[in-house]
Scaffold this active site. Structure first.
Site, PDB file in Angstrom:
ATOM      1  CG  ASP A  11      -1.445   1.264   1.651  1.00  0.00           C
ATOM      2  OD1 ASP A  11      -2.077   1.879   0.781  1.00  0.00           O
ATOM      3  OD2 ASP A  11      -1.268   1.693   2.814  1.00  0.00           O
ATOM      4  CG  ASP A  13      -1.408   7.824   1.056  1.00  0.00           C
ATOM      5  OD1 ASP A  13      -0.673   8.805   1.158  1.00  0.00           O
ATOM      6  OD2 ASP A  13      -2.118   7.595   0.066  1.00  0.00           O
TER       7      ASP A  13
HETATM    8  O1  M1P Z   1      -4.057   5.936  -0.715  1.00  0.00           O
HETATM    9  C1  M1P Z   1      -5.029   6.166   0.227  1.00  0.00           C
HETATM   10  C2  M1P Z   1      -5.953   7.321  -0.144  1.00  0.00           C
HETATM   11  O2  M1P Z   1      -5.186   8.480  -0.451  1.00  0.00           O
HETATM   12  C3  M1P Z   1      -5.940   9.629  -0.682  1.00  0.00           C
HETATM   13  O3  M1P Z   1      -6.676   9.890   0.490  1.00  0.00           O
HETATM   14  P1  M1P Z   1      -6.778  11.327   1.211  1.00  0.00           P
HETATM   15  O4  M1P Z   1      -6.639  12.354   0.173  1.00  0.00           O
HETATM   16  O5  M1P Z   1      -8.127  11.248   1.872  1.00  0.00           O
HETATM   17  O6  M1P Z   1      -5.669  11.366   2.234  1.00  0.00           O
HETATM   18  C4  M1P Z   1      -6.932   9.455  -1.815  1.00  0.00           C
HETATM   19  O7  M1P Z   1      -6.239   9.476  -3.045  1.00  0.00           O
HETATM   20  C5  M1P Z   1      -7.722   8.171  -1.657  1.00  0.00           C
HETATM   21  O8  M1P Z   1      -8.406   7.894  -2.849  1.00  0.00           O
HETATM   22  C6  M1P Z   1      -6.828   6.993  -1.348  1.00  0.00           C
HETATM   23  O9  M1P Z   1      -7.588   5.828  -1.090  1.00  0.00           O
END
Ligand code: M1P
Length: 248
Positions: A11, A13
């Site tokens: 993954d 983030d």
């Molecule tokens: O990768 C996880 C998430 O990253 C972004 O989330 P946010 O902007 O809420 O921090 C988005 O691109 C989301 O689609 C994605 O799942």
């Protein structure tokens, strides 16, 4: 006996990077120099390609990672080449799509937050991304919203309303980041990417993710029998778990 064909699928983030930040250069180098020689590298993110590429040092990340799956794998890159993409538009049809978009815009118009910015719905290839504060907020506003949402459950409340209002529309909802949630047809969660790995001959697919609890966008793939799930708490923890896995 030939060695096992192993894949490490990450993954983005909270796993390779801090939320919506770029990867730490030392961690990037560790992955490319210490881990890549030992296994096949894959990335599966909820975000679209543009955001993932920004976080992983530019568009040529599709050459540094063997398989890249933006939007849960609804878009697919293999060895640097795009090999397919799904279209939510084609799959759902305009009428259903507008039903959900119009209702969401109406709902969001009534939500009052400490601050509100722009781009409340991002239309992607295989999903919608709905963002109550608006995607154009600053980093500071993003961090504040995350705290506010923890207290007031703005996103989860909206998801519950959508589920109740449209029980048969065939959509799933997942919170993957700090300020938004993703909306996609049932089954188009991160397990979607596994169908592109099924005939690639891997003996083990190790998935690393942080949002593995129910409602998080790593939940289904983490629990899928086709993967060995590793729950991580940060990029530092991912590194630690890789060191353990490969006995480095
Ligand atoms: O990768 C996880 C998430 O990253 C972004 O989330 P946010 O902007 O809420 O921090 C988005 O691109 C989301 O689609 C994605 O799942």
């Amino acid at each position: 006996m030939s060695p096992k064909k192993i894949m490490c699928l990450f993954d983005v983030d909270g796993t390779l990077t801090k939320a919506r930040q770029t990867i730490d250069p030392a961690f990037d180098e560790f992955i490319q120099t210490k881990i890549k020689p030992l296994c096949t590298l894959g990335v599966v993110g909820g975000s679209d390609f543009k955001k993932i590429a920004e976080q992983l040092n530019g568009d040529d990340m599709i050459f540094r990672f063997d398989y890249v799956f933006p939007e849960n794998g609804l878009v697919q890159f293999k060895f640097g080449k795009e090999v397919g993409r799904q279209s939510i538009q084609k799959f759902m049809g305009e009428e259903k799509l507008q039903t959900i978009i119009n209702f969401s815009l109406g709902y969001l118009a009534k939500v009052v937050l400490p601050v509100k910015r722009g781009t409340f719905i991002e239309f992607r290839s295989g999903m919608l991304n709905i963002c109550p504060i608006g995607r154009s907020c600053s980093q500071e506003e993003r961090d504040s919203f995350e705290k506010y949402d923890k207290e007031f459950q703005v996103r989860q409340t909206m998801i519950d309303v959508l589920k109740k209002k449209f029980p048969d529309i065939g959509l799933s909802y997942a919170i993957g980041g700090q300020i938004s949630f993703d909306v996609f047809p049932h089954g188009w969660d991160k397990t979607y990417c596994l169908r592109h790995l099924e005939n690639e001959g891997f003996d083990e697919i190790h998935f690393f993710g942080d949002k593995t609890d129910e409602g998080g966008n790593d939940h289904e793939i983490f629990n899928d029998p086709r993967t060995i799930g590793h729950k991580v708490t940060s990029p530092e923890d991912t590194r630690k778990q890789l060191v353990q896995l490969f006995d480095l």
